[in-house]
Design an enzyme around this catalytic site. Structure first.
Site, PDB file in Angstrom:
ATOM      1  CB  SER A  92      37.998 125.445  90.113  1.00 47.96           C
ATOM      2  OG  SER A  92      38.879 126.461  90.061  1.00 47.96           O
TER       3      SER A  92
ATOM      4  CG  ASP B  87      44.019 122.546  94.551  1.00 49.39           C
ATOM      5  OD1 ASP B  87      44.609 123.425  94.057  1.00 49.39           O
ATOM      6  OD2 ASP B  87      42.795 122.702  94.580  1.00 49.39           O
TER       7      ASP B  87
ATOM      8  CG  HIS C  96      42.959 123.482  90.727  1.00 42.93           C
ATOM      9  ND1 HIS C  96      41.983 123.727  92.119  1.00 42.93           N
ATOM     10  CD2 HIS C  96      42.123 123.807  89.941  1.00 42.93           C
ATOM     11  CE1 HIS C  96      41.271 124.633  91.678  1.00 42.93           C
ATOM     12  NE2 HIS C  96      41.276 124.651  90.266  1.00 42.93           N
TER      13      HIS C  96
END
Lengths: 199, 383
Positions: free
Chosen positions: B157, B322, B355
């Site tokens: 991320s 995601d 995610h």
């Protein structure tokens, strides 16, 4: 370095040093690893099997998870010197489209496929009346990934009708040698066909 | 609490603090005269300092990535799944460095720290940080530890964005960049979610313009809301359906606004836990850093040109479900890298986990990530 498969070895001889290369369905990355070590080529493999991806990672081969049936839209025209596809043409949804994509993205394309015109395959179907099973094509009709099999003559016919020039051809017999019979009657005695083509 | 330390854990770890007195010039034009960076290390640095791996954390992360601070700690560090002896990032082979970013709220200098000029907490006066600024401060930490070149810079991320920025800004100092569940820049939708999170904090009556420290309070409700909306984006529709469905806490409707559905209960719990452990100003700052991230901006908005700068090898990974940073966003990075002729590999992990998957023990993910890191370790020190 472990020994390369015979067809990969021949392909390797066709590729000059420091060429750029895209290997469609690169498997465990053997060809790319070999060419990188021996000929200093730069390139990428495309693959969807995650065991194969892991094998490429371990080898330090550049590999991209990408489905060939989605096309090569993310590569610009003439991005690579060579686009290679070994033993996968018969397994894609549209061999004609992937072939033209290969020739858009690469200056030349190198293709290998199992020749469905081989006499043993003809005999299997002709005498047994059943879908051929061989060492080159070890699957049953219901579980085979090979959905678009073709013969040497089919392929050359397709090239002729689509303005694809055949620069080089090698046809290997059952023992993966370029024997006299396979050279004389490729569509009958060739088990694996290798082509280097361009537009 | 661990009854005993698991055999594949880095064990008990102690954070350290580096106090930097060299001023840090920031992208916003301001200068941070001095700052602290709190960090942890796992494993041993080899003689030529070639086996160091930098872990960059995500939005709510910090330096405590693996192991335990004490036997009383309930859970290990946030990426213990991947860091430890014999794990993906193998501490028997690598020297792993994990820090809390500037602007954070876990020990590194941030809005809650004292501003030496005023003697008061910085609060809203703390300078805005960018991913570039973080990378520059991380380079100071590398200098301090004697690490000229990272064997790998790794992150998921927002952490992946730092890895990408490292490769652009310090090409000579990175051998491999591992960019997981990231994007080359935020989309309008990403920024929109961040803005909702920020507004919920900014409009909380206890925010006091960011000077809540002086009022002995904090914008608890705002933080809860911010985290709740964020958390929705970390999970996938499928993951939520599998985890909660439409399950009711008491099995029947109450026809009111109290918690009825399990998913409501879960989100509130996540928000509340988070609000107790996170600083609102840090949350504001980190989300802005995310919004500003765009390495292509310096290169005429061409990601291809930006990706011509790195010399390292890349591993990019994404997760099918995601939707915060979808696989297409990772493929933008991959395509730009290929366009620029860089060494890159890419894997798309098929999972319904959304995610958050980058933090989880997903066998295919672990296998592929592990295979790549094994190669990195072999390059550093053949076994």
């Amino acid at each position: 370095m472990t020994a390369l498969r015979d067809d990969l070895n021949l392909i390797s001889n066709w590729i000059p040093r420091q060429a750029t290369l895209l290997d469609l369905g690169c498997g465990e990355g053997s060809l790319l690893a070999h060419l990188k070590a021996e000929k200093d080529i730069r390139g990428y493999g495309l693959e969807i099997n995650q065991d194969n991806l892991a094998a490429c990672f371990e080898k330090g081969v550049n590999v991209i998870e990408q489905d060939l049936d989605q096309g090569l839209h993310n590569f610009q025209d003439k991005r690579f010197d060579y686009v290679v596809m070994t033993q996968a043409l018969q397994a894609v949804l549209r061999p004609d489209q992937i072939l033209s994509e290969m020739l858009r993205v690469g200056r030349e394309a190198i293709i290998t496929f199992p020749n469905f015109g081989h006499w043993r395959i003809r005999a299997f179907l002709g005498f047994k009346g059943r879908m051929p099973v061989s060492t080159a094509l070890p699957y049953q009709w219901y579980d085979t990934p090979n959905i678009h099999l073709c013969t040497v003559r089919d392929f050359e016919n397709h090239c002729r009708h689509n303005g694809i020039r055949i620069l080089e051809r090698q046809v290997l017999n059952r023992h993966h040698h370029s024997g006299l019979l396979a050279r004389r009657w490729p569509n009958l005695f060739g088990e694996v066909a290798l082509y280097r083509v361009t537009l | 609490m661990p009854q005993s330390i698991p055999h594949d854990s880095v064990g008990l770890v102690e954070p350290q603090t580096l106090s930097v007195s060299t001023p840090l010039e920031l992208e916003c034009g301001r200068v941070l005269p001095a700052y602290d960076l709190v960090y942890e290390t796992y494993g041993t640095l080899n003689a030529d300092a070639s086996n160091a791996v930098l872990i960059c954390h995500a939005l709510s992360g910090h330096h405590h990535a693996a192991g335990y601070h004490s036997m009383a700690e309930k859970r290990p560090g946030w990426w213990d799944t991947c860091i430890g002896p014999g794990k993906v990032i193998d501490t028997n082979r690598f020297f792993v460095v994990s820090l809390n970013n500037l602007g954070g709220c876990h020990g590194s200098t941030g809005p809650g720290s004292i501003n030496p000029e005023t003697g008061q907490p910085w609060g809203p006066d703390f300078p805005m940080m960018t991913v570039k600024d973080w990378v520059n401060s991380q380079a100071r930490l590398a200098d301090h530890l004697g690490i000229q070149r990272w064997a790998a810079v790794v992150g998921g991320s927002m952490g992946g964005m730092q890895a990408l920025q490292w490769s652009v800004d310090y090409p000579d100092r990175v051998a491999h960049a591992v960019v997981i569940a990231a994007a080359p820049k935020l989309s309008a939708q990403n920024i929109a979610f961040n803005e909702v999170a920020r507004q919920s904090i900014l409009t909380d009556p206890n925010f006091h313009g960011g000077r809540y420290y002086l009022h002995d309070t904090y914008p608890r409700q705002g933080l809860i809301l911010a985290r709740m909306v964020g958390h929705i984006t970390y999970l996938s529709d499928d993951a939520m359906r599998m985890k909660f469905g439409r399950d009711l806490r008491s099995g029947r409707f109450h026809f009111g606004f109290d918690v009825e559905f399990q998913v409501e209960s879960y989100l509130r719990h996540q928000g509340e836990t988070f609000s107790r452990n996170f600083d609102a100003n840090t949350y504001l700052l980190m989300t802005k850093a995310l919004d500003y991230f765009d390495p292509a901006r310096e290169f005429d908005h061409s990601l291809e040109q930006a990706m011509a700068k790195p010399t390292c090898k890349f591993l990019v990974m994404s997760f099918t479900s995601d939707w915060r940073f979808a696989p297409e966003r990772s493929r933008e990075i991959v395509d730009a890298l290929m366009h620029a002729g860089r060494d890159v590999s890419y894997a798309e992990i098929d999972t319904p986990k959304g995610h958050d998957a980058f933090l989880l023990d997903i066998p295919e993910y672990i296998k592929l990530f592990g295979a790549y890191m094994h190669r990195v370790a072999e390059e550093v020190n053949p076994s």
